[in-house]
Design a protein around this motif. Structure first.
Motif, PDB file in Angstrom:
ATOM      1  N   UNK A   1     -16.891  24.537  46.093  1.00 37.80           N
ATOM      2  CA  UNK A   1     -16.527  23.800  44.880  1.00 37.80           C
ATOM      3  C   UNK A   1     -17.747  23.071  44.322  1.00 37.80           C
ATOM      4  N   UNK A   2     -18.529  22.443  45.203  1.00 40.06           N
ATOM      5  CA  UNK A   2     -19.702  21.680  44.750  1.00 40.06           C
ATOM      6  C   UNK A   2     -20.756  22.614  44.135  1.00 40.06           C
ATOM      7  N   UNK A   3     -20.918  23.776  44.737  1.00 40.99           N
ATOM      8  CA  UNK A   3     -21.832  24.781  44.186  1.00 40.99           C
ATOM      9  C   UNK A   3     -21.422  25.142  42.764  1.00 40.99           C
ATOM     10  N   UNK A   4     -20.126  25.366  42.603  1.00 34.75           N
ATOM     11  CA  UNK A   4     -19.599  25.709  41.275  1.00 34.75           C
ATOM     12  C   UNK A   4     -19.875  24.601  40.268  1.00 34.75           C
ATOM     13  N   UNK A   5     -19.683  23.344  40.693  1.00 40.01           N
ATOM     14  CA  UNK A   5     -19.929  22.200  39.798  1.00 40.01           C
ATOM     15  C   UNK A   5     -21.389  22.166  39.362  1.00 40.01           C
TER      16      UNK A   5
END
Lengths: 230, 95
Positions: free
Chosen positions: B73-77
């Motif tokens: 999720x953090x990568x996507x953000x």
């Protein structure tokens, strides 16, 4: 024929653009709040300002608002989209234009008139200019340092996607004529099809001679003429 | 209504809280005018340093079923908003 000027929280050149389109040029124009639906328009302008306080990066937050999906859709069918200053930052952040705009090389807000060379006249916004012509418009920004990696730059030059460069009064793109450190003195770029233009200079502040110059007026005239032909 | 409550309690049983520190910085070779200005100010104070670079740190708390999901999720953000891939590198630390 109706045009839209999109307003985000922190837009502050919206009324100037509205004035030029609606009052000076006589093209009916609506001010559209970013939460409202984008109706049937013939051209969209994203004006300058400091949308969302330039939080994160200039233009980053506005570029991710849902209205930008409508703008992308609008652009994909060949209709004109013009981003001025913060509007240019929003267009690169949204991926509609290549490159990035970061902090000026001399990291200070820079507000002055600049000379620009017209690099391309077969776009929606520059048909009223002559190629190589030098025109004057004001800039007012701190994050206008255009950057693209060398492959992107090569491709942009090959496909003639640079619309304007900062030049001296002789029309030469010298280092001293570059107000913000932009790579190759780039002041404005278009997309592949020429119907999306982003520019750091403010044509709406140079659209009546009483303001010190009216070279910018031809950007709006070109856009309206193009929209009329669509 | 009962069904709804059941789903919610089921999720809360398996999800963990994570704290993440995301650092966003300019790619090597890209001009950092803020860093250069700070370097000059340090020189005025008598500190001669070889370079100054600036970065932005974001502190994010989130829930995920495991650390891989949190990292994803953090990568996507970062890809979609927090960093601009044209000019930035980013790193993610999760606790």
């Amino acid at each position: 024929m109706t045009f839209a000027v999109i307003r985000f929280g922190g837009s502050n050149c919206d009324l100037d653009v509205y004035h030029v389109l609606n009052d000076v040029l006589g093209a009916p124009t609506d001010l559209v709040w970013y939460k409202d639906p984008v109706g049937e328009y013939d051209g969209i302008v994203i004006p300058g300002g400091f949308s969302y306080g330039d939080y994160l990066r200039a233009g980053a937050i506005a570029a991710r608002t849902p209205i930008m999906n409508s703008v992308k859709q609008f652009a994909s069918v060949g209709k004109p989209v013009l981003g001025i200053c913060n509007g240019f930052q929003i267009l690169v952040e949204s991926g509609l234009l290549s490159g990035a705009l970061s902090t000026n090389e001399y990291p200070k807000f820079c507000c002055k008139w600049v000379d620009l060379r017209i690099e391309k006249t077969d776009t929606t916004f520059t048909s009223k200019f002559k190629k190589g012509e030098v025109v004057r418009m004001p800039i007012a920004h701190k994050e206008g340092n255009f950057f693209a990696d060398s492959d992107t730059l090569k491709s942009m030059n090959l496909h003639q996607r640079v619309a304007f460069r900062y030049v001296d009064s002789e029309g030469d793109a010298t280092a001293s004529a570059n107000p913000n450190g932009s790579v190759e003195n780039i002041a404005g770029v278009v997309n592949k099809t020429g119907n999306v233009l982003g520019m750091m200079p403010h044509p709406e502040r140079a659209s009546e001679s009483v303001l010190g110059g009216d070279d910018g007026f031809r950007i709006f005239e070109s856009m309206v003429e193009y929209a009329d032909r669509l | 209504m009962n069904h709804h409550v059941f789903i919610a309690s089921d999720r809360s049983g398996t999800r963990m809280k994570y704290s993440a520190e995301i650092t966003v910085q300019l790619k090597p070779g890209i001009l950092d005018p803020e860093g250069a200005t700070i370097q000059r100010a340090l020189a005025h104070l008598g500190y001669s340093v070889e370079s100054v670079g600036t970065a932005k740190k974001l502190l994010i708390e989130l829930e995920a079923s495991d650390i891989d999901e949190a990292r994803g999720a953090l990568d996507g953000m970062c890809e979609k908003l927090l960093a601009n891939p044209v000019v930035h590198d980013y790193s993610i630390e999760i606790q």
